[in-house]
Design an enzyme around this catalytic site. Structure first.
Site, PDB file in Angstrom:
ATOM      1  N   ALA A  63       0.871  -1.172   0.000  1.00 46.13           N
ATOM      2  CA  ALA A  63       0.000   0.000   0.000  1.00 46.13           C
ATOM      3  C   ALA A  63       0.905   1.219   0.000  1.00 46.13           C
ATOM      4  O   ALA A  63       2.111   1.108   0.194  1.00 46.13           O
ATOM      5  CB  ALA A  63      -0.856  -0.022   1.257  1.00 46.13           C
ATOM      6  N   GLY A 106      -0.036  -4.816   0.646  1.00 45.74           N
ATOM      7  CA  GLY A 106      -1.152  -4.602  -0.277  1.00 45.74           C
ATOM      8  C   GLY A 106      -0.932  -5.272  -1.621  1.00 45.74           C
ATOM      9  O   GLY A 106      -1.901  -5.626  -2.310  1.00 45.74           O
ATOM     10  N   GLU A 109      -1.828  -8.812  -1.126  1.00 47.82           N
ATOM     11  CA  GLU A 109      -3.279  -8.867  -0.899  1.00 47.82           C
ATOM     12  C   GLU A 109      -4.035  -8.780  -2.228  1.00 47.82           C
ATOM     13  O   GLU A 109      -5.019  -9.470  -2.448  1.00 47.82           O
ATOM     14  CB  GLU A 109      -3.688  -7.747   0.067  1.00 47.82           C
ATOM     15  N   GLU A 129       3.536  -6.138   7.330  1.00 49.49           N
ATOM     16  CA  GLU A 129       2.891  -5.034   8.051  1.00 49.49           C
ATOM     17  C   GLU A 129       3.299  -4.917   9.516  1.00 49.49           C
ATOM     18  O   GLU A 129       3.422  -3.817  10.046  1.00 49.49           O
ATOM     19  CB  GLU A 129       1.362  -5.145   7.948  1.00 49.49           C
TER      20      GLU A 129
END
Ligand code: COA
Length: 716
Positions: A63, A106, A109, A129
């Protein structure tokens, strides 16, 4: 459509390509371009399958950290990725994620929402994370256990360590590993194979075959909670991650993702998350030097020569050999060389024994280190690193010789931790190619490298040193050539304050217990014993500490030094050491030292009292902060955040507190300043508040704001 997402085709397979340098972060621009691109592909009857691939060096590496930071400093709620992930997973045609580089956070994901994943052998996949103090918030905690099982998912999320493609294949995270480099061709072929099979294209959310039963999972969750408590006691995200995976195993997917979102916001709002994000950004900011740009030519270092095969020299040799760099390791006598090489071999053998390295890799690395007594081959070296005893005279003799035997553009570096780089550079004909490379012990392990810039050191040499740091897997922080540079300069007031505390009534054991409980990796007295009281004594002389007789001077360290109690290496220092306890490394409180402290203090008329744990923390840590403010003020470091990087990576300062300057901001500079002003009144002139700290406190500002403004301090 924006250029960050383009759609091409290979017959009936559409190739959707993300191109968002440097690491294809899944930022708003990418999300907003990806959704309509996919919609168009869905509607295009000529397209039967999709390959999702990335340009540049990596698949989506996460992300957007900037978006995360904004969420951390507001309500903890980041962008909602669900609509995009649902669009991918519900896509009417098969989507294959084609992975190279790193699929992290991300990025993984997004890949897990695709129907299939293929990756090149060198790819790495993970959910890091937790290292940023957060949990995956884009449904990763729900999809990962469905693909790899609960146990593996817990391990990946709690360590944050990415796994290699072969492991990902074996555990079911990817469906196919591509031989060779032609990822796109292989991914397209894979997509066609799936079409040919006419199979139903799996949605990860529908999988339950690896989720286990409550009976199977109960011990796994209990063990994971214990691991979270033991390994990351101060990072709430670790335990929250386990909660989220438990939700995956017990709730329907839709409820699980709602639960993940709540837990994710809780982790993002936590204080350790702010601190760890700060350090992530600080580490990258540290590489930005005003007069060193992308255009500054940096030398690629292929051959390194090291002078001095002691602990530091041997460690630096290993760091280079580990990064594939050939090393000439020189010492004055064959006996010293043999001792140094023996220690290098022992170190590697220990890694082999722990399963971290194969025999073949060890042999390869050892072969890169060539021990020698003379300077043969130094003429071919791109960089020489001197790592001898801390003596100016000796270093100057060595540099004069190095100047004669190396090629003119060879960079000459000293690993001094305290001496003046300019005085060393002055004996050479190339002061612009002289730099300090201050490694931390053990040099093959510690991530910090202080790059000390002398008055004449050129931008090219700084760029080369930063490049070398990166290649060695270290974090280079450029600092000015002021006594003690940044790290040691700040450590001394901190160290002396802990010594004053014991003279006033605390014990070394209490101080170390309080500091380690507060989060420091080691207590100050244990550090002194490890580094050597003789070393600290010599540095005190070199730096002329306490030459002013009006200064309060710690009284016990000199006596321990005179008694030959140098610390771990002599079996006694501030503490005792016994080979039977922790291999001679575990500090054992020593009544003799307590007695010496009490007698000395009483003899000097120092009033003894009970010292509270809070006072220990404040006096130790605020001493660090006050000196940090002085470092900034006289341009010793370019930014407050550079100091944080130095302390978190070289001095065992807890990363989850963000470094001393970040911590100061969070406590509040006014509060810190007022306490320091009280110490100044009560404890004497050493506590005079740094003018920069006083000014920021008065103006209600923070070191973070100062960094963002960037103009208040002298440049490095
Ligand atoms: N968002 C935005 N920018 C990012 C980023 C992210 N997730 N990850 C890295 N970057 C930027 C860095 O700030 C740096 O910018 P700069 O060139 O302006 O300094 C650049 O990308 C290169 O990063 P760097 O870490 O120096 O490169 P690297 O090759 O050593 O490592 C990664 C690449 C992807 C392994 C590493 O950057 C990383 O671990 N990123 C974070 C991944 C992560 O934790 N994702 C989870 C968040 S959901």
């Amino acid at each position: 459509m924006s250029d960050v997402v383009t759609v091409g085709s290979d017959g009936d397979v559409a190739v959707v390509r993300i191109d968002n340098p440097p690491v294809n972060a899944l930022d708003r621009g990418v999300r907003e371009a990806l959704a309509p691109a996919l919609a168009r592909v869905a509607a295009d009857d000529a397209v039967r399958a999709v390959v999702l691939v990335c340009a540049g060096r990596t698949f989506v590496a996460g992300a957007d950290i900037g978006e995360l930071e904004r969420a951390a400093w507001s309500d903890g709620i980041g962008p909602d990725m669900h609509p995009l992930l649902a669009q991918v997973e519900d896509f009417p045609k098969p989507i294959v994620a084609a992975i190279h580089g790193t699929a992290l956070g991300g990025g993984l994901e997004l890949a897990m929402a695709c129907h299939y994943r293929v990756a090149v052998e060198s790819a790495r996949l993970g959910l890091p994370e937790v290292t940023l103090g957060i949990i995956p918030g884009a449904e990763g905690t729900q999809r990962l256990p469905r693909l790899v099982g609960v146990e593996k998912a817990l391990d990946m999320g709690l360590t944050g360590r990415p796994i290699a493609a072969p492991d990902a294949l074996a555990s079911g995270l990817i469906d196919h590993m591509v031989a060779g480099d032609d990822l796109l061709t292989a991914a397209t072929a894979f997509a066609r194979e799936q079409l040919a099979r006419g199979a139903h294209h799996p949605r990860t959310r529908d999988r339950a075959d690896k989720l286990g039963t409550p009976e199977q999972n109960a011990p796994l969750f209990a063990a994971a909670r214990e691991t979270a408590r033991r390994t990351k006691p101060h990072i709430p995200a670790a335990a929250l991650f386990v909660d989220a995976v438990e939700a995956a195993a017990t709730l329907p997917f839709e409820s699980g993702i709602r639960r993940e979102r709540e837990l994710s916001a809780e982790s993002v709002r936590s204080e350790p998350c702010k601190a760890l994000l700060h350090l992530f950004l600080a580490e990258r900011a540290a590489t930005k030097i005003p007069d060193v740009t992308r255009e500054t030519p940096a030398m690629t270092v292929n051959r390194v020569a090291i002078v001095g095969a002691g602990t530091m020299g041997g460690g630096i040799a290993m760091a280079c050999a580990n990064a594939g760099i050939s090393v000439l390791l020189r010492d004055a006598t064959s006996a010293a060389l043999e001792k140094g090489m023996e220690s290098v071999r022992r170190n590697y053998a220990a890694s082999v024994k722990r399963g971290r390295m194969t025999d073949a890799v060890m042999a390869e690395r050892l072969a890169r280190i060539q021990p020698q007594v003379g300077t043969d081959g130094f003429g071919d070296a791109d960089l020489v690193i001197e790592a001898v005893f801390e003596s100016m005279e000796l270093k100057r003799t060595i540099f004069a010789e190095l100047d004669r035997v190396t090629k003119p553009d060879c960079v000459l570096a000293t690993n001094t931790s305290t001496l003046d780089i300019d005085a060393i550079a002055a004996v050479t004909s190339r002061p612009e190619r002289v730099v300090g490379l201050h490694f931390f012990s053990p040099a093959n392990v510690m991530r910090l490298l202080e790059i000390v810039r002398g008055a004449a050191t050129s931008p090219e040499v700084v760029a080369s040193a930063l490049g070398l740091a990166k290649r060695l897997g270290k974090i280079g922080v450029v600092v000015r050539n002021l006594p003690g540079f940044v790290g040691n300069r700040m450590m001394f007031p901190y160290m002396y304050e802990t010594q004053f505390l014991v003279e006033e009534g605390a014990t070394p054991e209490q101080v170390d217990r309080v500091l380690t409980r507060w989060g420091m990796a080691m207590g100050m007295f244990a550090v002194d014993d490890m580094a050597g009281l003789d070393v600290a004594w010599r540095v005190r002389q070199e730096l002329g500490h306490f030459s002013d007789p009006s200064q309060r001077r710690p009284l016990v360290a000199d006596q321990l030094y005179a008694m030959g109690r140098y610390g771990q290496k002599t079996g006694s220092g501030w503490f005792r050491y016994s080979p039977d306890v922790g291999g001679g490394r575990t500090p054992i409180p020593d009544p003799e030292v307590l007695d010496l402290i009490a007698r000395t203090a009483t003899g000097a008329g120092i009033a003894r009292r009970d010292i509270s744990d809070d006072e220990i923390v404040e006096r130790a840590i605020y001493a660090l902060i006050n000196e940090g403010a002085r470092v900034l003020e006289d341009g010793g470091a370019l930014r407050a955040s550079d100091i944080d990087v130095v302390y978190a990576n070289g001095y065992g300062f807890p990363g989850w507190r963000g470094g001393p300057m970040f911590y100061a901001d969070r406590v509040g500079l006014r509060r810190i300043h007022d306490r320091i002003a009280t110490f100044h009144r009560e404890l004497g002139p050493r506590w005079e508040p740094a003018p920069l700290l006083a000014r920021l406190a008065r103006e209600g500002r923070t070191f973070r704001e100062l960094d963002a403004l960037g103009s208040d301090t002298a440049g490095v």
